[in-house]
Design an enzyme around this catalytic site. Structure first.
Site, PDB file in Angstrom:
ATOM      1  N   CYS A  18      -8.685  -1.801   4.724  1.00 56.12           N
ATOM      2  CA  CYS A  18      -8.351  -0.612   5.365  1.00 56.12           C
ATOM      3  C   CYS A  18      -7.021  -0.197   5.527  1.00 56.12           C
ATOM      4  O   CYS A  18      -6.292  -0.993   6.196  1.00 56.12           O
ATOM      5  CB  CYS A  18      -9.049  -0.675   6.685  1.00 56.12           C
ATOM      6  SG  CYS A  18     -10.695  -0.343   6.373  1.00 56.12           S
ATOM      7  N   LYS A  34     -19.980  -9.580   9.833  1.00 57.85           N
ATOM      8  CA  LYS A  34     -18.940  -9.654   8.705  1.00 57.85           C
ATOM      9  C   LYS A  34     -17.790 -10.512   9.028  1.00 57.85           C
ATOM     10  O   LYS A  34     -17.239 -11.308   8.123  1.00 57.85           O
ATOM     11  CB  LYS A  34     -18.700  -8.229   8.413  1.00 57.85           C
ATOM     12  CG  LYS A  34     -17.426  -8.039   7.152  1.00 57.85           C
ATOM     13  CD  LYS A  34     -17.242  -6.555   7.159  1.00 57.85           C
ATOM     14  CE  LYS A  34     -16.277  -5.875   8.170  1.00 57.85           C
ATOM     15  NZ  LYS A  34     -14.715  -6.548   8.010  1.00 57.85           N
ATOM     16  N   ASN A  35     -17.182 -10.252   9.982  1.00 56.13           N
ATOM     17  CA  ASN A  35     -15.971 -10.979  10.357  1.00 56.13           C
ATOM     18  C   ASN A  35     -16.122 -12.380  10.779  1.00 56.13           C
ATOM     19  O   ASN A  35     -15.002 -12.923  11.085  1.00 56.13           O
ATOM     20  CB  ASN A  35     -15.169 -10.161  11.619  1.00 56.13           C
ATOM     21  CG  ASN A  35     -14.515  -8.723  10.931  1.00 56.13           C
ATOM     22  OD1 ASN A  35     -14.589  -8.379   9.867  1.00 56.13           O
ATOM     23  ND2 ASN A  35     -14.250  -7.949  11.810  1.00 56.13           N
ATOM     24  N   ASP A  52     -12.311  -2.253  16.694  1.00 56.99           N
ATOM     25  CA  ASP A  52     -13.255  -2.033  15.696  1.00 56.99           C
ATOM     26  C   ASP A  52     -14.358  -0.976  16.040  1.00 56.99           C
ATOM     27  O   ASP A  52     -15.205  -0.173  15.543  1.00 56.99           O
ATOM     28  CB  ASP A  52     -13.911  -3.031  15.104  1.00 56.99           C
ATOM     29  CG  ASP A  52     -13.060  -3.747  14.040  1.00 56.99           C
ATOM     30  OD1 ASP A  52     -12.079  -3.254  13.807  1.00 56.99           O
ATOM     31  OD2 ASP A  52     -13.226  -4.810  13.777  1.00 56.99           O
ATOM     32  N   ARG A  89      -0.552  -3.915   9.052  1.00 59.21           N
ATOM     33  CA  ARG A  89      -0.940  -4.908   8.790  1.00 59.21           C
ATOM     34  C   ARG A  89      -0.211  -5.955   8.020  1.00 59.21           C
ATOM     35  O   ARG A  89      -0.708  -6.652   6.997  1.00 59.21           O
ATOM     36  CB  ARG A  89      -2.334  -4.734   8.150  1.00 59.21           C
ATOM     37  CG  ARG A  89      -3.053  -3.820   8.850  1.00 59.21           C
ATOM     38  CD  ARG A  89      -4.671  -3.756   8.447  1.00 59.21           C
ATOM     39  NE  ARG A  89      -5.449  -4.571   9.154  1.00 59.21           N
ATOM     40  CZ  ARG A  89      -6.937  -5.076   8.566  1.00 59.21           C
ATOM     41  NH1 ARG A  89      -7.282  -4.119   7.788  1.00 59.21           N
ATOM     42  NH2 ARG A  89      -7.467  -5.827   9.239  1.00 59.21           N
ATOM     43  N   ARG A 148     -18.692  -1.727   3.128  1.00 56.82           N
ATOM     44  CA  ARG A 148     -17.903  -2.746   3.089  1.00 56.82           C
ATOM     45  C   ARG A 148     -18.283  -3.582   4.220  1.00 56.82           C
ATOM     46  O   ARG A 148     -18.244  -4.848   4.432  1.00 56.82           O
ATOM     47  CB  ARG A 148     -16.597  -2.561   3.178  1.00 56.82           C
ATOM     48  CG  ARG A 148     -15.790  -1.914   2.140  1.00 56.82           C
ATOM     49  CD  ARG A 148     -14.136  -1.853   2.351  1.00 56.82           C
ATOM     50  NE  ARG A 148     -13.690  -3.057   3.090  1.00 56.82           N
ATOM     51  CZ  ARG A 148     -12.706  -3.147   3.897  1.00 56.82           C
ATOM     52  NH1 ARG A 148     -12.016  -1.807   3.853  1.00 56.82           N
ATOM     53  NH2 ARG A 148     -12.432  -4.191   4.475  1.00 56.82           N
TER      54      ARG A 148
HETATM   55  C1  UD1 Z   1      -9.415  -8.813  12.162  1.00 57.17           C
HETATM   56  C2  UD1 Z   1     -10.749  -7.962  11.941  1.00 57.17           C
HETATM   57  C3  UD1 Z   1     -10.542  -6.672  11.879  1.00 57.17           C
HETATM   58  C4  UD1 Z   1     -10.320  -6.257  13.166  1.00 57.17           C
HETATM   59  C5  UD1 Z   1      -8.835  -6.955  13.571  1.00 57.17           C
HETATM   60  C6  UD1 Z   1      -8.543  -6.798  15.176  1.00 57.17           C
HETATM   61  C7  UD1 Z   1     -11.427  -9.534  10.206  1.00 57.17           C
HETATM   62  C8  UD1 Z   1     -12.026  -9.594   8.650  1.00 57.17           C
HETATM   63  N1  UD1 Z   1     -10.952  -8.428  10.392  1.00 57.17           N
HETATM   64  O1  UD1 Z   1      -8.412  -8.167  11.330  1.00 57.17           O
HETATM   65  O2  UD1 Z   1     -11.964  -5.997  11.698  1.00 57.17           O
HETATM   66  O3  UD1 Z   1      -9.941  -4.698  13.438  1.00 57.17           O
HETATM   67  O4  UD1 Z   1      -9.170  -8.529  13.524  1.00 57.17           O
HETATM   68  O5  UD1 Z   1      -9.669  -7.269  16.029  1.00 57.17           O
HETATM   69  O6  UD1 Z   1     -11.818 -10.466  10.920  1.00 57.17           O
HETATM   70  N2  UD1 Z   1      -0.285  -8.653  12.869  1.00 57.17           N
HETATM   71  C9  UD1 Z   1       1.111  -8.900  12.258  1.00 57.17           C
HETATM   72  N3  UD1 Z   1       1.275  -9.975  11.578  1.00 57.17           N
HETATM   73  C10 UD1 Z   1       0.488 -10.693  11.096  1.00 57.17           C
HETATM   74  C11 UD1 Z   1      -1.112 -10.505  11.332  1.00 57.17           C
HETATM   75  C12 UD1 Z   1      -1.232  -9.460  12.287  1.00 57.17           C
HETATM   76  O7  UD1 Z   1       1.873  -8.275  12.927  1.00 57.17           O
HETATM   77  O8  UD1 Z   1       0.624 -11.718  10.518  1.00 57.17           O
HETATM   78  C13 UD1 Z   1      -0.714  -7.607  13.592  1.00 57.17           C
HETATM   79  C14 UD1 Z   1      -1.423  -6.450  12.784  1.00 57.17           C
HETATM   80  O9  UD1 Z   1      -0.645  -5.339  12.343  1.00 57.17           O
HETATM   81  C15 UD1 Z   1      -2.273  -5.775  14.046  1.00 57.17           C
HETATM   82  C16 UD1 Z   1      -2.424  -6.995  15.016  1.00 57.17           C
HETATM   83  O10 UD1 Z   1      -1.548  -7.776  14.574  1.00 57.17           O
HETATM   84  O11 UD1 Z   1      -1.261  -4.774  14.586  1.00 57.17           O
HETATM   85  C17 UD1 Z   1      -3.894  -7.637  15.038  1.00 57.17           C
HETATM   86  O12 UD1 Z   1      -4.489  -7.942  13.682  1.00 57.17           O
HETATM   87  P1  UD1 Z   1      -5.243  -9.180  13.399  1.00 57.17           P
HETATM   88  O13 UD1 Z   1      -5.797  -9.555  14.631  1.00 57.17           O
HETATM   89  O14 UD1 Z   1      -4.443 -10.381  12.449  1.00 57.17           O
HETATM   90  O15 UD1 Z   1      -6.391  -8.480  12.436  1.00 57.17           O
HETATM   91  P2  UD1 Z   1      -7.012  -8.960  11.244  1.00 57.17           P
HETATM   92  O16 UD1 Z   1      -7.364 -10.395  11.292  1.00 57.17           O
HETATM   93  O17 UD1 Z   1      -6.323  -8.179  10.041  1.00 57.17           O
END
Ligand code: UD1
Length: 418
Positions: A117, A22-23, A305, A122, A397
């Site tokens: 989620c 998915k990711n 995850d 986030r 999802r």
């Molecule tokens: C992706 C995955 C999700 C997984 C996560 C971490 C997808 C679609 N989803 O989510 O399943 O759990 O990686 O492996 O690929 N953060 C910030 N600012 C930002 C972006 C992120 O502070 O602009 C923080 C988030 O709050 C979190 C951490 O960084 O604490 C990691 O988030 P991130 O790696 O961005 O996760 P996603 O890309 O949302």
């Protein structure tokens, strides 16, 4: 509303084939916006989140043709929109991944803040910081975000945390920027490498994906490509835990074992026999399971995850187990549900201390998020009686045909209309 009913099941045995990730599929679909020719995709999993992303693409004027069995032909030649409808953006955080490609191809994008989620605040500040560094003007106003740029320009961008989504969004935007972009402290997840491989097939000039430094040399345009998504390492890990928790013997097919090294290591620590052979991994559980500790980290660390699924496993590992969550600040919501089933778990800040070895009891529980839902199915497999799992749209999802796959291994599980 649908529910999943899980009865205390026999040891799971047999084989299960893992679907496309998915990711990886989500950012790859978003990246299709960057091309102007036919793109042929395979191994796209049949999931609610994928359907949302396909709707997002269609709403922007992208042509999407399904050929069945996870195969699609996508063409973004006539891309016309730059705004994602609110109802699609609010359904799924990953909708935000089209922002980078839209900015690169349309020179503008205007959207509401993404949903997804509830596993922490986030934010999207790293994404926006990246767009700004590439020369875009970014405006935030009451939950709406707009970004504009006549021509993106390459730059050096340091991420404060190796965010998966920010790395992907910036990487995609930089493909059509003028000059060179360097993303420092980039995420190293296999899904980033898969996206980079796909973009390179389209003609992008990217090096270093899978390391902390990704270099992108901008090009004028991207063409078509043919690509099959990598297998889903989180789904693979979930079925490996299913084998372990039920004392079973399961052959997990279509996996890249390097991608699941932390899972293999932790299951071995719990006393399971894990055998890697080509694209398969066999998990043979031993009784009793030994206690384990996990700490979630960005790749190649233990994946956040799979934290929830491992907490379910820990309830059956006799002794004191510890799970530390460092990636998201609010990702223990499944714990209250597991406690309803008789699990002994204490939360202390970012740690969960699980006293394992207690018999679980079936209960009425809810899937508080996608992976929490999978964790509760796993717990239900070893609980006495029936577990009634609600709010299962979260599970749909991210897990393709989940009851069919579990039933194929002998699990007593069914979906029911309320
Ligand atoms: C992706 C995955 C999700 C997984 C996560 C971490 C997808 C679609 N989803 O989510 O399943 O759990 O990686 O492996 O690929 N953060 C910030 N600012 C930002 C972006 C992120 O502070 O602009 C923080 C988030 O709050 C979190 C951490 O960084 O604490 C990691 O988030 P991130 O790696 O961005 O996760 P996603 O890309 O949302």
């Amino acid at each position: 509303m649908e529910k999943i009913l899980i009865k205390g099941s026999p040891k799971l045995e047999g084989r299960v084939r893992i679907s496309g990730a998915k990711n990886a599929a989500l950012p790859i679909l978003a990246a299709c916006i960057l091309g102007t020719e036919d793109i042929y995709l395979e191994e796209v999993p049949d999931l609610a989140d994928i359907q949302v992303m396909l709707e997002v693409l269609k709403s922007l004027g992208v042509k999407v043709k399904s050929q069945g069995e996870g195969r699609y032909i996508i063409n973004a030649k006539d891309l016309s929109g730059y705004q994602i409808p609110y109802e699609l953006m609010s359904k799924m955080r990953a909708s935000f991944l089209v922002m980078g490609p839209l900015l690169a191809r349309m020179g503008r994008t205007e959207n509401s803040l993404p949903g997804g989620c509830s596993i922490g605040s986030r934010p999207i500040d790293y994404h926006l910081k990246g767009f700004k560094a590439l020369g875009a003007t970014v405006e935030e106003d009451f939950g709406n975000i707009s970004a504009y740029a006549d021509q993106l320009r390459g730059n050096r961008i340091y991420l404060d945390f190796p965010s998966v989504g920010a790395t992907e969004n910036i990487m995609m935007a930089a493909c059509l920027a003028q000059g060179e972009t360097l993303i420092e402290n980039a995420a190293k997840e296999p899904e980033i490498v898969d996206l980079s491989n796909f973009l390179r097939k389209m003609g992008a000039r990217i090096t270093g994906a899978g390391t902390s430094n990704i270099k992108i040399e901008g090009v004028k345009e991207l063409a078509g490509a043919r690509h099959a998504t990598i297998p889903d390492r989180i789904e693979a890990g979930t079925f490996m835990v299913a084998a372990a928790i039920t004392g079973g013997d399961v052959l997990v097919e279509n996996v890249i074992s390097n991608h699941i090294s932390p899972v293999i290591a932790k299951l071995k620590e719990a006393g399971c026999q894990v055998t890697e052979d080509g694209s398969t991994v066999r998990v043979q559980a031993q009784d009793p399971l030994r206690p384990i500790d996990i700490k979630t980290l960005p790749y190649p660390g233990f994946p956040t995850d799979l934290q929830a699924q491992f907490i379910s496993l820990m309830t059956q590992c006799k002794g004191t187990n510890v799970a530390i969550e460092t990636v998201f600040e609010n990702r223990f919501m499944h714990v209250d549900e597991l406690i309803k089933m008789g699990a002994e778990i204490k939360i202390d800040g970012r740690s969960a201390i699980v006293t394992g070895g207690k018999k679980l009891q079936g209960a009425k529980v809810k899937a508080t998020d996608l992976r929490a839902g999978a964790a509760l199915i796993l717990a239900g497999l070893v609980a006495e009686g029936t577990t009634e799992l609600s709010e299962i749209y979260h599970i749909d999802r991210g897990y393709e045909h989940i009851e069919d796959k579990f039933r194929g291994l002998g699990a007593l599980i069914e979906r029911q209309e309320d």
